[in-house]
Write an enzyme that holds these catalytic residues in place. Structure first.
Site, PDB file in Angstrom:
ATOM      1  N   SER A  61      -2.823 -11.831  -1.833  1.00  0.00           N
ATOM      2  CA  SER A  61      -4.251 -12.045  -2.032  1.00  0.00           C
ATOM      3  C   SER A  61      -4.715 -11.702  -3.439  1.00  0.00           C
ATOM      4  O   SER A  61      -4.181 -10.787  -4.083  1.00  0.00           O
ATOM      5  CB  SER A  61      -5.046 -11.184  -1.034  1.00  0.00           C
ATOM      6  OG  SER A  61      -4.739 -11.526   0.295  1.00  0.00           O
TER       7      SER A  61
ATOM      8  N   HIS B  45      -9.837  -8.708   5.093  1.00  0.00           N
ATOM      9  CA  HIS B  45      -8.548  -8.406   5.718  1.00  0.00           C
ATOM     10  C   HIS B  45      -8.523  -7.013   6.348  1.00  0.00           C
ATOM     11  O   HIS B  45      -7.979  -6.838   7.450  1.00  0.00           O
ATOM     12  CB  HIS B  45      -7.424  -8.540   4.686  1.00  0.00           C
ATOM     13  CG  HIS B  45      -7.155  -9.952   4.289  1.00  0.00           C
ATOM     14  ND1 HIS B  45      -6.696 -10.903   5.173  1.00  0.00           N
ATOM     15  CD2 HIS B  45      -7.297 -10.593   3.090  1.00  0.00           C
ATOM     16  CE1 HIS B  45      -6.551 -12.059   4.557  1.00  0.00           C
ATOM     17  NE2 HIS B  45      -6.917 -11.904   3.289  1.00  0.00           N
TER      18      HIS B  45
END
Length: 490
Positions: A340, A427
């Site tokens: 990410s 997340h």
């Protein structure tokens, strides 16, 4: 979650109240006991424009056209007509709206927002009855009456637009165009609140289909991937073909009323270890891994495609559904992680570099100062040195500080108990943990601009998701031992 009926009432009344004009007009636009006085400066109130004869400079729709538009909208919710006829009338409004300029559309938004509000007298009466009935046998029925009173004509109007096949697309696009104007015109907030409420129901994951997007999918669908990819730009058809190769997967959520457009999609790489950088994953010349031999699934891009669905959360459900689908297809997969970006890190570091420097011990301050040319090192000199992040070797004190700072940013920087970084918030809120920081994970101009090229892996340990969520609820971020070792002391 709202557990108290009074809380629910207060929140909904405050969101649906439109201001002084709503007090003087009912939902159908009937004149109240006294029209509000116009301020000495600023645009004329909508009520005054509807009663006027001439358009003033800066106003989009003339009073006559404004009244006609209001009449057409009111006709859509006429209680005497069938749903079929309501849909036909709504379709006519949609066609007329499509030919309007932005300023004229803003007038339509104002009509929807101000002239189709709940009847505040009815709401007030129902609220008083509910408060009086609290704690008695009549409380449940009083709550029902209050909920019904809070259902606005605006809600019925929007629902009837959705009758037609293209009605959902119309409403999603309307909100996408509306959103940038909310800060400048708070009169539009009730319309936005109503749309967000409806979309949260209509686009609930229970009504969405998970579909795999492959190279065999229609070209029009693959073109949408290219159009909407928001994390790592797709540069060519060869690029997108590589992302849909045998060792890659792409899944999207689809709604029956928007069948050819993924609402959100995730791109997955099937590999044999947790990936440290995006370049190998996007390398078109790399030999594909045999999918049935892969042990690790890396989620390297998640993209929302519809601005009008902002605030409607289905990304967490997408990841869970994809994990279940991959496990069923490829039983050897044991590790599920992301690769990410860290989009807010650079700006955060610029604001906090000075504070972070004070937390270094004397030895590290001296080493850093010698490199940046200032003893003690200053935030200004450190930030200037960080601009050369792509050239720093592993022993560089500047690089070491950036790694420390990134750990602090992801693992300790919170606001109201939630991570300040938007990707981390997503997340970690799903129960992942901060697993690994990757230097030069994204050496592209975008990666350098966001986070000096740093990327992060979030690990989805399926057995510990609930534990990690519980930690986050206490304001604590779950991190691996490696990331914990990067935290600055003191």
């Amino acid at each position: 979650m709202i557990t108290n009926a009074s809380d629910w009432i207060t929140r909904n009344v405050s969101r649906l109240r439109t201001g002084p004009d709503a007090q003087g007009k009912d939902a159908a636009g009937a004149k109240g006991s006294a029209a509000p006085k116009r301020a000495s400066t600023g645009p004329r109130p909508l009520a005054e424009r509807l009663e006027a004869t001439l358009r003033r400079n800066g106003e989009a729709l003339a009073p006559r056209a404004l009244r006609r538009a209001l009449g057409e909208l009111q006709a859509v919710i006429d209680p005497r007509i069938s749903e079929v006829e309501a849909g036909r009338r709504a379709h006519g409004v949609v066609q007329w709206y499509a030919g309007r300029e932005l300023d004229e559309r803003r007038d339509v938004w104002l009509l929807m927002s101000e002239r189709f509000a709940p009847d505040l007298n009815r709401v007030s009466t129902a609220r008083d009855h509910h408060q009086a009935a609290m704690g008695t046998a009549d409380e449940p029925q009083a709550e029902v009456h209050l909920r019904r009173a809070l259902v606005s004509p605006r809600l019925r109007l929007l629902q009837r637009f959705a009758i037609e096949p293209e009605g959902m697309r119309f409403l999603v696009d309307l909100r996408a165009q509306l959103l940038p104007h909310l800060k400048g015109d708070r009169r539009l907030l009730p319309l936005d609140a109503e749309l967000e409420h409806l979309f949260s129901t209509w686009f609930d994951v229970a009504f969405l289909d998970l579909r795999r997007i492959s190279w065999d999918s229609p070209a029009s669908l693959i073109e949408k991937l290219i159009q909407y990819e928001a994390v790592h730009d797709i540069k060519s058809w060869a690029d997108v073909k590589n992302r849909l190769d045998s060792d890659r997967r792409c899944y999207g959520f689809f709604h029956p009323r928007l069948p050819n457009t993924p609402l959100i999609f995730v791109e997955v790489a099937l590999v044999d270890h947790i990936s440290e950088g995006i370049v190998p994953l996007l390398d078109e010349a790399a030999a594909p891994v045999k999918a049935d031999r892969a042990t690790t699934a890396i989620f390297y891009s998640i993209s929302n495609t519809q601005d009008g669905l902002r605030g409607v959360s289905f990304g967490d459900s997408l990841i869970k559904r994809v994990v279940e689908t991959l496990q069923a297809e490829l039983p050897r997969l044991k590790t599920f992680a992301t690769l990410s970006p860290i989009p807010g890190f650079r700006s955060w570091f610029a604001k906090n570099a000075g504070v972070l420097l004070t937390r270094l011990d004397e030895k590290r301050q001296t080493e850093l100062g010698r490199v940046v040319g200032s003893l003690p090192p200053t935030a200004e000199r450190v930030l200037a040195a960080a601009e050369e992040a792509s050239t720093l070797d592993a022993r560089s004190p500047v690089r070491q500080l950036l790694m420390n700072a990134a750990a602090e940013y992801l693992g300790r920087a919170t606001a109201e108990g939630k991570p300040v970084d938007p990707v981390a918030r997503f997340h970690l809120g799903n129960g992942a943990r901060v697993e690994q920081l990757n230097w030069a994970g994204d050496p592209s101009p975008k990666g350098l601009k966001q986070a000096y090229g740093l990327m992060v892996n979030y690990l989805y340990d399926l057995k510990r998701l609930d534990k990690h969520r519980a930690l986050l609820a206490q304001g604590k971020v779950a991190v691996s031992g490696d990331v914990d070792g990067l935290f600055l002391k003191g």
